[in-house]
Design a protein around this motif. Structure first.
Motif, PDB file in Angstrom:
ATOM      1  N   ALA A 173      47.423  43.121  46.227  1.00 42.77           N
ATOM      2  CA  ALA A 173      47.161  43.812  44.952  1.00 42.77           C
ATOM      3  C   ALA A 173      46.043  44.821  45.155  1.00 42.77           C
ATOM      4  O   ALA A 173      45.155  44.619  45.988  1.00 42.77           O
ATOM      5  CB  ALA A 173      46.761  42.808  43.885  1.00 42.77           C
ATOM      6  N   GLU A 177      45.131  45.777  39.108  1.00 42.97           N
ATOM      7  CA  GLU A 177      45.900  44.560  39.375  1.00 42.97           C
ATOM      8  C   GLU A 177      45.076  43.600  40.235  1.00 42.97           C
ATOM      9  O   GLU A 177      45.088  42.386  40.020  1.00 42.97           O
ATOM     10  CB  GLU A 177      47.195  44.950  40.094  1.00 42.97           C
ATOM     11  CG  GLU A 177      48.321  43.963  39.910  1.00 42.97           C
ATOM     12  CD  GLU A 177      49.496  44.313  40.819  1.00 42.97           C
ATOM     13  OE1 GLU A 177      50.062  43.375  41.396  1.00 42.97           O
ATOM     14  OE2 GLU A 177      49.818  45.523  40.965  1.00 42.97           O
ATOM     15  N   GLU A 180      42.356  42.029  38.148  1.00 43.28           N
ATOM     16  CA  GLU A 180      42.905  40.984  37.282  1.00 43.28           C
ATOM     17  C   GLU A 180      43.188  39.715  38.090  1.00 43.28           C
ATOM     18  O   GLU A 180      42.877  38.605  37.672  1.00 43.28           O
ATOM     19  CB  GLU A 180      44.180  41.530  36.619  1.00 43.28           C
ATOM     20  CG  GLU A 180      44.661  40.740  35.423  1.00 43.28           C
ATOM     21  CD  GLU A 180      45.669  39.670  35.800  1.00 43.28           C
ATOM     22  OE1 GLU A 180      45.791  38.696  35.042  1.00 43.28           O
ATOM     23  OE2 GLU A 180      46.321  39.810  36.863  1.00 43.28           O
ATOM     24  N   LEU A 181      43.740  39.909  39.282  1.00 40.29           N
ATOM     25  CA  LEU A 181      44.049  38.767  40.148  1.00 40.29           C
ATOM     26  C   LEU A 181      42.766  38.056  40.584  1.00 40.29           C
ATOM     27  O   LEU A 181      42.693  36.828  40.595  1.00 40.29           O
ATOM     28  CB  LEU A 181      44.847  39.245  41.372  1.00 40.29           C
ATOM     29  CG  LEU A 181      45.241  38.167  42.386  1.00 40.29           C
ATOM     30  CD1 LEU A 181      46.045  37.051  41.749  1.00 40.29           C
ATOM     31  CD2 LEU A 181      46.039  38.787  43.545  1.00 40.29           C
TER      32      LEU A 181
END
Lengths: 349, 379
Positions: A173, A177, A180-181
């Motif tokens: 990612a 993204e 967020e991960l």
């Protein structure tokens, strides 16, 4: 609200307990920890066959199609027995970042994982026992083959290594993204550590109570002395409160609920409850509690490992406080807000 | 596991919240457990009863809501959220009523349960005495059988609501020669009887939330014995178990409004709060843990109808949290903390009682040690 686990979930807990009692009796813990490689790799295939490495993985990908709550039960029970294989590393820490296509391999016990979220020192739990490592950096998350130096951990049942990054990496990612991960991985890590801490603290408390019931001094069971029983009660209270928080954080994660407070809250409470409980129960055991032969130091070392691997509890609390003060829900209605200086002293009521 | 309101619970909560907003008199907001503003407080208690927000945990056969503990929890949470005062009938509803259900005769049930539920009878508790605090077995208030009445003489202390009460659950010594615990008799006493005198007991806050009750040749019909003559100990234990049953929700409710104040205070005094952020969050976290544990303990109530020992755990942790929270808030007040602000200064003093009332922390630790951890008795 319903706090009860389902019958199937209770059964899973019983199964896990039975498996661990059979394969990792407490008496064998010390010998295992002091040997190489510090765990019994033959347990990994059994755990895979029991389906515990694919609990939350979809059935079509080779998993059981359940969720994080079931994994939470296993993490807690594995913590209770200080399981030293890479279960926390693979399932508790790395799993949300593992590409779908590779979850089947994990479920079958063929590929083991860990997580590196330590950017400067690159400290990785179970580095020498796993195949792949998820690496979390500021703006990207990627995986690399596990390689590097073994280090001496404070906890022989949770060995550490320093990751060496080779050229071979798979990007998982980037950008928003990745951020967020990373957040999800952090919540999960704190939640998993909280569960493990609750599991180990419960076991240690039970040993403390057992000893206080059996041991006699001055012709009385020492558990009848309040100077002995009350610290054990304090641990019981701390563990019960931490357990509620740990299940709450796990439930929120399992259901995909947005929340940044429960996991650090549960972690801070559980990590401290575990350390406190170990210290109290060592004291209750007197000289026996201080010996190498007692399992207590193994549990104490794991509790200290948890407390440092997750970061200082007070640091998490400080961040929780900052978020609370920002959120408007936290404040009472304007009419009852913080009292200012009263000009008229109240003398009677 | 479902750690949020069900659809039914959410709807119930929303309706209740709207009802409170409409009916709670502004003068009663923030009164806490104090019993000032009496006529209004009576009206408010009656309104709660009339609207059906009372006795949810009581079995339906006694006019209650059929043991819906989750809804009772919601009511206590929402009342706390609105900073509403406690129902005046709290001792009747939480202690006298449930004990009468377990040990009462048909006549006793018919005489009292309905009236407790409808806030027509206010009850107080006559357990503690000057010489019998935590040690209930050493009560000295005498009950002597003379024909078909007991003649009661003695003194009780720390009785909330006694100045308002119509009835009292009274633990007496009926047989001084019996073995310890076997000489006690539990009586239902009409507080309007001749010879009952109530004197307010002023505590360190300057308020008088509690009372002393003096009994001088008070005649109590023998029909008012609850349970057996000489069986008062068992009956009293039922009462104390119920005292701590739904207490958890009431307590976390009180703490909840305190924590909201603390956070608002911290947000308004950021520089002063900076060194205390971890402790502030610690108290917020403790509150969440207590609330969750109160819900977790409902499982036991639902299964057996009897409260588990979790109540003792919650009371213990709550009282210490309440004391720490108050001290923390006063750190944030800076030099104005030397002035009486009517809120935190009051709480600082009032919270010292929290580890004493409804079972001292020492006694609660003994209870958990013996009943939960099954450690040998300390005495």
């Amino acid at each position: 609200m319903d706090f009860r686990f389902s019958e199937e979930q209770d059964e899973l807990r019983q199964q896990a307990r039975a498996f661990l009692d059979r394969r990792l009796p407490a008496a064998a813990l010390g010998q295992m920890a002091d040997s190489e490689p510090g765990w019994d790799p033959s347990t990994w295939q059994e755990i895979a066959e029991l389906g515990w490495l694919g609990v939350s993985t979809a059935e079509e990908l080779g998993g059981a199609g359940l969720g994080y709550l079931e994994e939470a039960i296993l993490i807690e029970e594995f913590g209770r027995r200080l399981y030293s294989g890479p279960y926390l590393a693979s399932v508790g820490l790395a799993l949300p970042a593992i590409p779908q296509g590779q979850l089947g391999e994990l479920a079958m016990g063929r590929v083991r994982w860990s997580l590196c979220d330590s950017e400067t020192l690159r400290l990785v739990p179970n580095l020498m026992d796993v195949d792949q490592v998820v690496v979390v950096e500021r703006d990207q998350v990627y995986s690399v083959p596990a390689a590097g130096q073994p280090l001496t951990s404070i906890d022989a049942t949770r060995r550490m290594g320093r990751l060496e990054l080779g050229p071979d990496r798979e990007l998982l990612a980037t950008g928003a993204e990745a951020a967020e991960l990373a957040l999800r991985l952090r919540r999960r890590k704190l939640s998993a550590l909280a569960l493990e801490a609750v599991g180990l603290a419960q076991q240690v408390l039970e040993w403390g109570v057992e000893h206080a019931r059996a041991r006699e001094q001055f012709e009385k069971k020492i558990g009848s002395y309040q100077a002995v029983s009350h610290p054990l009660v304090n641990s019981f209270v701390e563990i019960e409160l931490a357990r509620s928080l740990a299940y709450w954080a796990a439930w929120l994660l399992a259901g995909g609920h947005e929340d940044q407070l429960a996991a650090p809250a549960a972690y801070a409470a559980a990590a401290e409850a575990a350390v406190n409980t170990c210290e109290r129960v060592i004291q209750v055991h007197g000289g026996m509690g201080f010996t190498w032969d007692s399992p207590l130091h193994r549990y104490y070392k794991r509790s200290l490992w948890i407390q440092h691997f997750g970061g200082p509890p007070d640091l998490h609390r400080t961040q929780v406080a900052r978020q609370l003060m920002l959120s408007s829900e936290a404040g009472p209605p304007a009419s009852q807000s913080a009292p200012g200086l009263r000009t008229i002293a109240r003398t009677t009521r | 596991m479902e750690l949020q309101d069900t659809a039914e619970e959410a709807e119930y909560r929303a309706r209740l919240r709207a009802w409170i907003a409409e009916h709670l008199p502004q003068e009663l907001v923030g009164l806490g457990t104090r019993t000032g503003r009496l006529p209004l407080l009576r009206q408010w208690s009656r309104a709660l009863s009339d609207a059906g927000y009372v006795g949810l945990t009581w079995p339906a056969e006694y006019g209650g809501g059929g043991g819906r503990y989750a809804l009772e929890g919601i009511i206590l949470e929402e009342l706390a959220r609105a900073d509403a005062p406690q129902h005046l009938g709290t001792i009747g509803l939480g202690m006298a009523g449930p004990t009468i259900m377990v040990h009462g005769t048909g006549e006793q049930k018919a005489a009292h349960l309905q009236r407790i539920l409808q806030a027509e009878e206010i009850w107080c508790q006559g357990f503690s005495e000057p010489g019998a605090g935590s040690d209930l077995a050493s009560v000295r208030t005498r009950a002597e059988l003379r024909g078909d009445v007991f003649l009661v003489n003695g003194q009780k202390v720390w009785s909330s609501y006694a100045h308002l009460a119509d009835w009292c659950i009274l633990v007496t010594l009926s047989d001084p020669d019996a073995a310890r615990y076997r000489g006690l008799t539990y009586l239902l006493v009409d507080m309007h009887s001749p010879g009952v005198e109530v004197r307010p007991l002023r505590q360190m806050t300057g308020d008088a939330d509690f009372n002393e009750i003096f009994f001088t040749d008070v005649e109590v019909p023998a029909a008012n014995v609850l349970g057996e003559v000489g069986g008062g100990w068992q009956v009293a234990m039922t009462t104390l178990l119920h005292e701590r049953a739904t207490l958890g929700f009431a307590l976390t409710g009180l703490l909840d409004s305190g924590i909201r104040r603390l956070l608002a205070l911290a947000a308004a005094n950021r520089d002063a709060a900076e060194p205390w952020l971890a402790q502030i969050a610690h108290e917020w976290i403790q509150l969440q843990a207590l609330k969750l544990t109160a819900h977790r303990s409902l499982g036991q109530l639902d299964r057996t109808g009897m409260p588990g020992p979790e109540g003792s755990v919650i009371k213990l942790a709550w009282s210490e949290s309440s004391q720490r929270m108050t001290k923390l808030a006063r750190q944030l007040l800076g030099e104005t903390a030397v002035l009486d602000d009517g809120i935190w200064n009051y709480q600082q003093l009032r919270s010292r009682g929290n580890t004493i009332e409804a079972g001292t922390s020492e006694i609660l630790r003994n209870i958990v040690a013996e009943r939960v951890l099954q450690l040998p008795r300390s005495r």
